[in-house]
Design a protein around this motif. Structure first.
Motif: not given
Length: 359
Positions: A130, A153, A187-188, A191
């Motif tokens: 990323h 995401y 992942l979401f 982040y």
């Protein structure tokens, strides 16, 4: 403090007791919360080296969890011979080194360890992939980039839930798929934590009115859905949109609540200490449940054969506070007086070896 609240909710959820809240039930958000907290300390403005990043996260996460996999494999072998037959499991290198990447419950007391390798891969992804994507874009529209990645995401998280629901409808749990599903789901939230820290979003959450709104919305969501629980460990979700929404709402609520509680020194000391030691609690609290049952066996209250699984509790309705408090205290004491001295010994040995090396 947020991590302290989160780990207490994890232990409460695993205690399978009436202590869980109907609105913000632990299983409706508590694992996404920990990915979110990890993300708070990530910045995509720095590109890390591949090998140093892998070594750093392997040492801090995988080596630690694998060591206790071996420890609890030995513990299960011992207690099985003491009559706790529900914990019987062959001592296998395959289980020790590979099981934590799937269900992680091979040796019962390691059932929560799946989170650690999942976090390991998530951190590697953001540090090595990323961050490089962001540096390649190199745009002055930083806010637009952040929103775009966050939206991407979120779509990936929703897709992971959709495919997970579809998997259970067709065949049930498939170990070769859940690794990817929960990684995509995490992942979401990782982040999201990074974005919240980057733009100081938490300053809007510590308002009592905002917390009340979040509470009411989550209440209505719970009433309309009937059930907000999901098992991220095996990617078992009850609907395609609820896990993401309920997790975001609960994370925002408890982040704001922890910010308010941080103004109280007593809360700071207690929850801060618990939060700093959340990893030992993750690693050892289930064995803490077992030790309470072992004591009950020693006093003749129950028999070893009554302890049928890792989450067994005697007279749950009345004893759940004992299991929660006992598990947390054991984890903290065991880590401080047993684990840390051993780790310090190894660190001192490394330091002595370094000093003896010729310059």
């Amino acid at each position: 403090m947020l991590r302290g609240i989160g780990i207490l909710l994890v232990v409460s959820g695993h205690a399978s007791s009436g202590s869980s809240m109907n609105v913000f039930a632990p299983y409706s958000f508590h694992m996404p919360l920990f990915f979110f907290i990890s993300g708070l300390f990530f910045s995509d403005s720095k590109v890390d080296g591949v090998l140093p990043t892998v070594i750093k996260n392997t040492k801090s996460l995988l080596l630690y969890s694998t060591a206790f996999y071996m420890f609890y494999a030995c513990v299960c072998w011992v207690i099985t011979r003491l009559g706790f037959t529900a914990f019987a499991q062959p001592f296998s290198l395959e289980l020790i080194f590979l099981n934590q990447f799937t269900t992680s419950g091979a040796y019962s007391f390691t059932a929560t360890y799946w989170f650690i390798p999942c976090l390991f891969f998530v951190k590697l992804y953001f540090s090595l992939i990323h961050a490089r994507l962001v540096s390649l874009i190199n745009s002055r529209r930083e806010g637009l980039i952040s929103i775009s990645f966050l939206a991407a995401y979120m779509v990936i998280a929703f897709a992971a839930v959709v495919y997970s629901v579809e998997m259970y409808e067709k065949t049930g749990v498939q170990l070769d798929k859940i690794i990817y599903f929960r990684f995509a789901f995490a992942l979401f939230f990782f982040y999201l934590g990074s974005i919240v820290a980057k733009y100081n979003v938490q300053r809007f959450l510590s308002n009592v009115f905002v917390l009340a709104v979040l509470y009411i919305v989550q209440q209505q969501l719970w009433v309309s859905a009937g059930n907000l629980d999901f098992w991220m460990q095996i990617s078992k979700y009850q609907a395609t949109y609820l896990p993401v929404i309920s997790s975001v709402l609960a994370i925002a609520f408890f982040y704001g609540l922890s910010d308010i509680a941080a103004k109280n020194k007593s809360f700071c000391v207690v929850l801060g200490y618990i939060g700093k030691n959340s990893l030992p609690i993750v690693l050892h609290h289930i064995f803490g449940f077992f030790l309470i049952n072992a004591l009950l066996c020693a006093f003749g209250v129950i028999k070893p054969s009554d302890v049928i699984n890792l989450f067994y509790q005697f007279d749950t309705v009345h004893t759940w506070p004992l299991y929660i408090i006992g598990a947390v205290l054991f984890s903290l004491i065991f880590d401080r007086y047993a684990v840390q001295p051993v780790m310090n010994t190894f660190k001192n040995m490394d330091l002595l070896s370094a000093l003896k090396r010729p310059q």
